[in-house]
Design a protein around this motif. Structure first.
Motif, short mmCIF file in Angstrom:
data_model
loop_
_atom_site.label_atom_id
_atom_site.label_comp_id
_atom_site.label_asym_id
_atom_site.label_seq_id
_atom_site.Cartn_x
_atom_site.Cartn_y
_atom_site.Cartn_z
N GLU A 20 0.81 -1.22 0.00
CA GLU A 20 0.00 0.00 0.00
C GLU A 20 0.85 1.27 0.00
O GLU A 20 0.46 2.29 -0.59
N GLN A 21 1.99 1.24 0.70
CA GLN A 21 2.78 2.46 0.87
C GLN A 21 4.14 2.40 0.20
O GLN A 21 4.85 3.41 0.15
N GLY A 22 4.51 1.22 -0.25
CA GLY A 22 5.86 1.04 -0.78
C GLY A 22 6.79 0.57 0.32
O GLY A 22 6.55 0.80 1.51
N GLU A 24 10.17 1.39 0.94
CA GLU A 24 10.99 2.40 1.60
C GLU A 24 10.15 3.33 2.48
O GLU A 24 10.59 3.75 3.55
N HIS A 25 8.97 3.62 2.00
CA HIS A 25 8.12 4.58 2.71
C HIS A 25 7.51 3.98 3.98
O HIS A 25 6.96 4.70 4.81
N THR A 105 4.68 -3.33 -8.94
CA THR A 105 5.10 -2.12 -8.22
C THR A 105 6.25 -2.41 -7.28
O THR A 105 7.14 -1.57 -7.11
N LYS A 112 14.56 0.68 -8.75
CA LYS A 112 15.05 2.07 -8.58
C LYS A 112 15.96 2.18 -7.36
O LYS A 112 16.91 2.96 -7.35
N LEU A 113 15.65 1.43 -6.33
CA LEU A 113 16.48 1.48 -5.13
C LEU A 113 17.79 0.73 -5.33
O LEU A 113 18.68 0.82 -4.48
N ASN A 164 -4.75 1.91 -12.20
CA ASN A 164 -4.30 2.68 -11.04
C ASN A 164 -4.37 4.19 -11.35
O ASN A 164 -4.81 4.99 -10.53
N PHE B 18 15.08 11.52 -10.19
CA PHE B 18 13.76 10.99 -9.81
C PHE B 18 13.41 9.79 -10.68
O PHE B 18 12.80 8.83 -10.21
N TYR B 19 13.81 9.86 -11.94
CA TYR B 19 13.54 8.74 -12.84
C TYR B 19 14.39 7.53 -12.46
O TYR B 19 13.88 6.41 -12.35
N GLU B 20 15.66 7.75 -12.21
CA GLU B 20 16.58 6.63 -12.00
C GLU B 20 16.48 6.03 -10.60
O GLU B 20 16.65 4.83 -10.42
N GLN B 21 16.24 6.88 -9.61
CA GLN B 21 16.28 6.42 -8.22
C GLN B 21 14.93 6.50 -7.52
O GLN B 21 14.79 6.01 -6.40
N GLU B 24 11.33 9.71 -3.69
CA GLU B 24 11.63 9.70 -2.25
C GLU B 24 13.08 9.34 -1.97
O GLU B 24 13.70 9.87 -1.06
N HIS B 25 13.60 8.44 -2.78
CA HIS B 25 14.95 7.93 -2.54
C HIS B 25 16.02 8.95 -2.95
O HIS B 25 17.20 8.77 -2.62
N TYR B 99 15.12 1.39 -15.93
CA TYR B 99 14.32 2.14 -14.96
C TYR B 99 12.82 2.09 -15.21
O TYR B 99 12.06 2.74 -14.49
N THR B 105 6.23 4.85 -13.71
CA THR B 105 6.88 4.61 -12.42
C THR B 105 6.73 5.81 -11.49
O THR B 105 6.58 5.62 -10.28
N SER B 108 3.11 5.60 -10.16
CA SER B 108 3.00 4.51 -9.17
C SER B 108 3.58 4.93 -7.83
O SER B 108 2.98 4.69 -6.78
N LYS B 112 1.55 5.53 -4.14
CA LYS B 112 1.83 4.84 -2.87
C LYS B 112 2.15 5.85 -1.77
O LYS B 112 1.84 5.63 -0.60
N LEU B 113 2.83 6.91 -2.14
CA LEU B 113 3.18 7.92 -1.13
C LEU B 113 1.96 8.76 -0.74
O LEU B 113 2.04 9.54 0.21
#
Lengths: 199, 199
Positions: A20-22, A24-25, A105, A112-113, A164, B18-21, B24-25, B99, B105, B108, B112-113
């Motif tokens: 639901e939140q991802g 990392e989040h 997702t 990305k991480l 979505n 933002f695209y690659e990582q 939030e990260h 990516y 992405t 998505s 979630k955020l």
DNA sequence: GTCTATACCTGGATAGAC
DNA sequence: GTCTATCCAGGTATAGAC
């Protein structure tokens, strides 16, 4: 509470929250709140947040396998089983409209991480892929089975993403119907091949 | 350095990161490193990280519009323009394999955020959607134009996601070819309609 | 097994010198 | 306009009592 029960509760809560939140989040505080334990207690059950993620992926893999096995009921045809796959979109439409596909997702996020669990999360896709390949093979499309499996996976992923982004639509229903219609082409093709073999 | 130049550099670097990582990260430290400014300097140009995101989305919207406008060259047909859209997958395949799709992405992640910019990021999809709808209308498929637009968007999204998960394949090329073949059905259908009108 | 307390770090954001 | 110094919130992780 027994060790196992708490561990299972943590994984279950993390599974839902990561969806639901991802990943990392989602913080330990978030999980702690839903499980109703203290933050410190996590480290009795897991060495790190990454280990919780590993456990969540394991559970998802196991549940996916269970679902696929459950479709192998007596007398079911490969076409019916593939239709079951297509209908996941319909069955889970509410969650998909809110959070997208849990498989896609999660993979996107971990990609990305650059997370070490990226490959593990891809294996959920691989499970579906090889299962679908098998079903298309049984249907009589052995040469193109993997290609058809990837095509269907991509269609599902795309529908999930767009549902979505635009959840207010009849879109999902239309696409599910079209995917079923698309499947019929290969059902017919498989039958004609079988008929040839029997002559 | 002029105010505008630095601001543009920040947005440009943030756009890529933002695209690659992921949004939030990506930290201010990350952006600061690639732009070679101090962290404190951000706040002369932007009030918050959210404002940088807004600026990035604005740039992406503008660039998308420019791309679509660029396809309206003299003598081009709607079919050719739709084919241009399909070929984005091919043109950007290296980045997509690494990516995923920047539009999908980002949406998505923001979904979630539960981020306030979620709707802005959806508007990038909307831009493609309405443009595609227009092209299918010009092609002569006015009744189903929006449905076809959504279908094509979903196909692209799905291909991008699966190409991200399985980048080592001829998969992307196959799917692009199939999407072009699919388009031909509607090109033919549009032509036969036009012929009827002229009789 | 579970808790509280706390260490330690990173992230976003502010203040004020230059 | 850009910098350094600093604040503060929140995150993961550890220590040790119970």
């Amino acid at each position: 509470m027994s060790k196992l029960a708490t561990r299972e509760k943590i994984v279950e809560a993390a599974d839902a929250l990561f969806y639901e939140q991802g990943y990392e989040h989602t913080s330990f505080a978030d999980i702690a709140k839903t499980v109703a334990i203290s933050r410190g207690n996590f480290y009795y059950h897991f060495k790190s947040k990454d280990e919780i993620l590993d456990a969540v992926i394991d559970v998802r893999l196991a549940n996916t396998q269970l679902m696929l096995d459950g479709w192998e009921v007596e007398g079911s045809s490969p076409a019916e089983r593939i239709r079951n796959f297509i209908y996941i979109l319909k069955t889970n439409q509410d969650k998909i409209k809110r959070y997208g596909c849990p498989v896609g997702t999660l993979f996107s996020e971990l990609a990305k991480l650059n997370h070490s669990a990226q490959e593990d999360s891809r294996s959920i896709f691989s499970l579906f892929r090889s299962w679908l390949t098998q079903q298309f093979t049984l249907l009589g499309c052995e040469e193109e089975a993997d290609e058809l499996a990837m095509h269907l996976l991509a269609r599902s992923q795309g529908v999930a993403t767009m549902a979505n982004a635009f959840p207010d639509e009849a879109f999902l229903d239309q696409e599910v119907a079209q995917m079923c219609a698309w499947l019929e082409i290969y059902v017919a093709r498989g039958k004609s091949k079988q008929a040839k073999r029997q002559t």
